[in-house]
Design a protein around this motif. Sequence first.
Motif, PDB file in Angstrom:
ATOM      1  N   TYR A 115     -11.573  40.639 -15.813  1.00  0.00           N
ATOM      2  CA  TYR A 115     -11.956  40.509 -14.410  1.00  0.00           C
ATOM      3  C   TYR A 115     -11.889  39.096 -13.827  1.00  0.00           C
ATOM      4  N   LEU A 116     -11.750  38.079 -14.653  1.00  0.00           N
ATOM      5  CA  LEU A 116     -11.922  36.718 -14.146  1.00  0.00           C
ATOM      6  C   LEU A 116     -10.738  35.817 -14.485  1.00  0.00           C
ATOM      7  N   SER A 117     -10.674  34.696 -13.795  1.00  0.00           N
ATOM      8  CA  SER A 117      -9.705  33.663 -14.146  1.00  0.00           C
ATOM      9  C   SER A 117     -10.286  32.853 -15.306  1.00  0.00           C
ATOM     10  N   HIS A 118      -9.528  31.867 -15.761  1.00  0.00           N
ATOM     11  CA  HIS A 118      -9.992  31.073 -16.893  1.00  0.00           C
ATOM     12  C   HIS A 118     -10.413  29.669 -16.462  1.00  0.00           C
ATOM     13  N   GLU A 119     -10.725  29.504 -15.183  1.00  0.00           N
ATOM     14  CA  GLU A 119     -11.178  28.205 -14.710  1.00  0.00           C
ATOM     15  C   GLU A 119     -12.542  27.888 -15.314  1.00  0.00           C
ATOM     16  N   ARG A 120     -12.781  26.614 -15.571  1.00  0.00           N
ATOM     17  CA  ARG A 120     -14.021  26.201 -16.229  1.00  0.00           C
ATOM     18  C   ARG A 120     -15.040  25.755 -15.188  1.00  0.00           C
ATOM     19  N   THR A 121     -15.745  26.719 -14.602  1.00  0.00           N
ATOM     20  CA  THR A 121     -16.761  26.421 -13.595  1.00  0.00           C
ATOM     21  C   THR A 121     -18.019  27.208 -13.912  1.00  0.00           C
ATOM     22  N   TRP A 122     -19.155  26.735 -13.374  1.00  0.00           N
ATOM     23  CA  TRP A 122     -20.413  27.451 -13.580  1.00  0.00           C
ATOM     24  C   TRP A 122     -20.393  28.807 -12.884  1.00  0.00           C
ATOM     25  N   THR A 123     -19.711  28.874 -11.747  1.00  0.00           N
ATOM     26  CA  THR A 123     -19.623  30.155 -11.026  1.00  0.00           C
ATOM     27  C   THR A 123     -18.938  31.201 -11.890  1.00  0.00           C
ATOM     28  N   ARG A 124     -17.847  30.794 -12.516  1.00  0.00           N
ATOM     29  CA  ARG A 124     -17.141  31.738 -13.389  1.00  0.00           C
ATOM     30  C   ARG A 124     -18.001  32.136 -14.575  1.00  0.00           C
ATOM     31  N   LYS A 125     -18.758  31.216 -15.145  1.00  0.00           N
ATOM     32  CA  LYS A 125     -19.621  31.540 -16.283  1.00  0.00           C
ATOM     33  C   LYS A 125     -20.724  32.526 -15.883  1.00  0.00           C
ATOM     34  N   LEU A 126     -21.279  32.350 -14.687  1.00  0.00           N
ATOM     35  CA  LEU A 126     -22.315  33.272 -14.228  1.00  0.00           C
ATOM     36  C   LEU A 126     -21.740  34.663 -13.989  1.00  0.00           C
ATOM     37  N   LYS A 127     -20.588  34.727 -13.365  1.00  0.00           N
ATOM     38  CA  LYS A 127     -19.933  36.014 -13.156  1.00  0.00           C
ATOM     39  C   LYS A 127     -19.609  36.671 -14.490  1.00  0.00           C
ATOM     40  N   GLU A 128     -19.165  35.865 -15.439  1.00  0.00           N
ATOM     41  CA  GLU A 128     -18.820  36.383 -16.766  1.00  0.00           C
ATOM     42  C   GLU A 128     -20.038  37.018 -17.426  1.00  0.00           C
ATOM     43  N   ALA A 129     -21.185  36.351 -17.332  1.00  0.00           N
ATOM     44  CA  ALA A 129     -22.414  36.893 -17.917  1.00  0.00           C
ATOM     45  C   ALA A 129     -22.814  38.203 -17.230  1.00  0.00           C
ATOM     46  N   TRP A 130     -22.681  38.245 -15.898  1.00  0.00           N
ATOM     47  CA  TRP A 130     -23.048  39.464 -15.171  1.00  0.00           C
ATOM     48  C   TRP A 130     -22.128  40.619 -15.549  1.00  0.00           C
ATOM     49  N   TYR A 131     -20.794  40.350 -15.578  1.00  0.00           N
ATOM     50  CA  TYR A 131     -19.852  41.407 -15.953  1.00  0.00           C
ATOM     51  C   TYR A 131     -20.085  41.866 -17.391  1.00  0.00           C
ATOM     52  N   ALA A 132     -20.448  40.927 -18.270  1.00  0.00           N
ATOM     53  CA  ALA A 132     -20.731  41.307 -19.659  1.00  0.00           C
ATOM     54  C   ALA A 132     -21.916  42.265 -19.720  1.00  0.00           C
ATOM     55  N   LEU A 189     -18.361  38.452 -27.714  1.00  0.00           N
ATOM     56  CA  LEU A 189     -17.157  39.274 -27.639  1.00  0.00           C
ATOM     57  C   LEU A 189     -17.101  40.010 -26.296  1.00  0.00           C
ATOM     58  N   THR A 190     -18.259  40.474 -25.817  1.00  0.00           N
ATOM     59  CA  THR A 190     -18.314  41.172 -24.530  1.00  0.00           C
ATOM     60  C   THR A 190     -17.974  40.231 -23.382  1.00  0.00           C
ATOM     61  N   GLN A 191     -18.438  38.998 -23.451  1.00  0.00           N
ATOM     62  CA  GLN A 191     -18.105  38.012 -22.416  1.00  0.00           C
ATOM     63  C   GLN A 191     -16.610  37.699 -22.413  1.00  0.00           C
ATOM     64  N   GLN A 192     -16.021  37.577 -23.597  1.00  0.00           N
ATOM     65  CA  GLN A 192     -14.582  37.336 -23.673  1.00  0.00           C
ATOM     66  C   GLN A 192     -13.806  38.480 -23.032  1.00  0.00           C
ATOM     67  N   LEU A 193     -14.245  39.710 -23.290  1.00  0.00           N
ATOM     68  CA  LEU A 193     -13.589  40.874 -22.699  1.00  0.00           C
ATOM     69  C   LEU A 193     -13.731  40.852 -21.176  1.00  0.00           C
ATOM     70  N   ALA A 194     -14.931  40.528 -20.680  1.00  0.00           N
ATOM     71  CA  ALA A 194     -15.155  40.457 -19.235  1.00  0.00           C
ATOM     72  C   ALA A 194     -14.257  39.408 -18.602  1.00  0.00           C
ATOM     73  N   ARG A 195     -14.129  38.268 -19.258  1.00  0.00           N
ATOM     74  CA  ARG A 195     -13.268  37.207 -18.728  1.00  0.00           C
ATOM     75  C   ARG A 195     -11.812  37.652 -18.673  1.00  0.00           C
ATOM     76  N   ASN A 196     -11.358  38.295 -19.728  1.00  0.00           N
ATOM     77  CA  ASN A 196      -9.964  38.745 -19.771  1.00  0.00           C
ATOM     78  C   ASN A 196      -9.675  39.849 -18.757  1.00  0.00           C
ATOM     79  N   GLU A 231      -4.304  29.702 -22.672  1.00  0.00           N
ATOM     80  CA  GLU A 231      -3.002  30.259 -23.040  1.00  0.00           C
ATOM     81  C   GLU A 231      -2.768  31.635 -22.440  1.00  0.00           C
ATOM     82  N   ARG A 232      -3.836  32.430 -22.320  1.00  0.00           N
ATOM     83  CA  ARG A 232      -3.656  33.745 -21.713  1.00  0.00           C
ATOM     84  C   ARG A 232      -3.302  33.603 -20.236  1.00  0.00           C
ATOM     85  N   LEU A 233      -3.947  32.660 -19.567  1.00  0.00           N
ATOM     86  CA  LEU A 233      -3.610  32.386 -18.176  1.00  0.00           C
ATOM     87  C   LEU A 233      -2.165  31.925 -18.061  1.00  0.00           C
ATOM     88  N   MET A 234      -1.711  31.156 -19.041  1.00  0.00           N
ATOM     89  CA  MET A 234      -0.326  30.704 -19.059  1.00  0.00           C
ATOM     90  C   MET A 234       0.640  31.875 -19.106  1.00  0.00           C
TER      91      MET A 234
END
Length: 686
Positions: free
Chosen positions: A141-158, A132-139, A291-294
């Motif tokens: 601070y981050l885009s919804h692109e599916r990359t490893w860089t985004r996943k790492l940033k998501e974990a750090w922000y979480a 849930l914390t990762q989902q909040l971080a993604r919403n 869909e949120r990015l949409m």
Amino acid sequence: MDRQAADNRKKSRPVSGWSKLRRRIGWMTLLSLIALAATGFLLLKYAPLPAGATMQSTRILDANGQTIASLKGGVNRPTAKLADISPWLVKATLAVEDRRFYEHAGVDWRGLARAAWVDLRHMSKEQGASTLTQQLARNLYLSHERTWTRKLKEAWYAGRLEQSFTKDEILELYLNQIYYGHGAYGAEAASRLYFNKPAKELTIAESALLAGIPKGPRYYSPHLNPKSSRARQRKVLQSLLETGQITKLQADRAARENVAVRALPEEEERAAPYFAEYVKKIAVERLGIDERLMNEGGLTIRTTLDLRMQQMAEAAVKKGLTGANEELQAALIAVDPRNGYIKAMVGGRSFRTNQYNRVFTNTRQPGSSFKPIVYAAALENRTITAATRFRSEPTLFYFDHGRQIYRPGNYSGRYAHADIGLRQAISASDNIYAVHTIVQTGPEAVISMARKLGIASPLKAVPSLALGTFPVSPFEMAYAFSVFAGGGERVEPIAITLVQDRRGKVLYESHPQRTQAIEPALAYVTTHLLKSVFERGGTARRVANMIKRPVAGKSGTTDSDAWFVGYTPELTTAVWLGYDRGRPITSGEAHRAAPIFAQYTEAALSGTAPKGFPVPEGVVHAYIDPATGLLASPACPGEGAVEVFLEGTEPLRSCGPLGSAVEVKPNRDEQSGRSWWRKLRGWWRS
């Protein structure tokens, strides 16, 4: 004594340069790792979080750059304290999204490992692992692109969120940020949108329904997909039961409860609303855009629609339904057969009152509008030609090795009571001729042709298939006829040509896929025959004067449906009329389909010079006697007329004295597909 001397010599041996270098590298590596770990700890502990992302409107544009829809409009985001949100919604959300929320530190490594193991076992990505914390971080601070860089940033922000806020504060932020569909962000907005009540008053059943929506706001919307929404609700209730949040009795009662979902508030009429919803669906489900990015990512989506043509389509449907029963519905889809582009779409009488898009989801019996597919299969298999004659009268057909009988009838019981040719059969929509054709050709060949033309709906190999007794959608019919219009080439349907993010980066670009489904000569011969529908005696003769250009098509009428599917070289249009519940339509209601097609086609192509269908290689024109199907001569009983054939299937005999047949040997020009009629071909093309 010797061993001690050897040990002394080893101790006194100087250390080599290579050994010193390895030791230095080892120490440097260790120090680097310690420094990296310390930096990570300090960043995780003290580095400030970035500002939350601001919403930007996503724009859907037509082919000329005009705005069809702006998806930011109508955003609904009131906030609520955690204490003002029903505990049932909190429990349901945690049970289905993050059961170990109060145990992990932002990233659930145990859950991640479990999800990876399940995915490995099923050889697919079935388990989500974002907390849930990762989902909040993604919403935030981050885009919804599916990359490893985004996943790492998501974990750090979480992890940083977990350092900066308490668990309850994170949960409150999440429940005020998450998207619940239809422009509603957060629990308070969703509760008022769906149930017209504050979030703190939600019941177990209502909470389970809401908690299931964020997984896929479009797919689990109780308005768009009520069955999927109910199934998801039951899954959430099962999760609540498994985590001990509710008892078996409470779960059963909630599952049986009839949850009253409030109707969506009326929106202002938008341009091409059915098309805009279709574009959103394609972008999310087919292109994989979140869909949120949409809805708030500032995307630019360029489409194939022409707003001017769309306005013409809406005007034609509105005029065609004027004075009709208010429950009579209509659908229209127009495509460019040259590239597969959708140019106009009307999914129903009113999007404001009913968002059901009948262009795609309304599969109904096409009736006689299916016959061109039957005749194309027969022409391709050389079982009939334009000169083939069958008797038009009540007929019994035996099939399934004689065990079953099929007795079709013509509309209103009208028969020629004589032998007729293919052109007359198409013009008058003779059912007996069509069934003779499918019996001669084989229903399997007709199904094969339908598949080549792009029809995917279920079809059965029985004689009644010739009369369009198996449901298809207007979308399928439009693209099937586009193959005839496009010289036999089938182009993949396209609605979106380009998607760019807020910075202009291209996320998607269309590349039309083309397939030569049937031979150009077959497409032309079929088209030439379908032009007769607009000629004297044809089922569309009443609207022939409304269209000032070469056109081909076919009407179709069943007890509850009326169709007209037609085309020019530039535009293919399918029109359907009927009632959603399949009640019978009257003769007057059925006659509204062809005028809608005619009015729209001429208006949409105004300003475009009339253009004939080009004659490809492999087509032969012959002057034949319609009464006999033979080459015309002074001895024939009827008046001659020009007919078209696939090369090699044209008749080679003419009428002799007293009606006897005389074989005519083709000259070199006829053998090469260049009959003596070539002199008049220039006139005929027009």
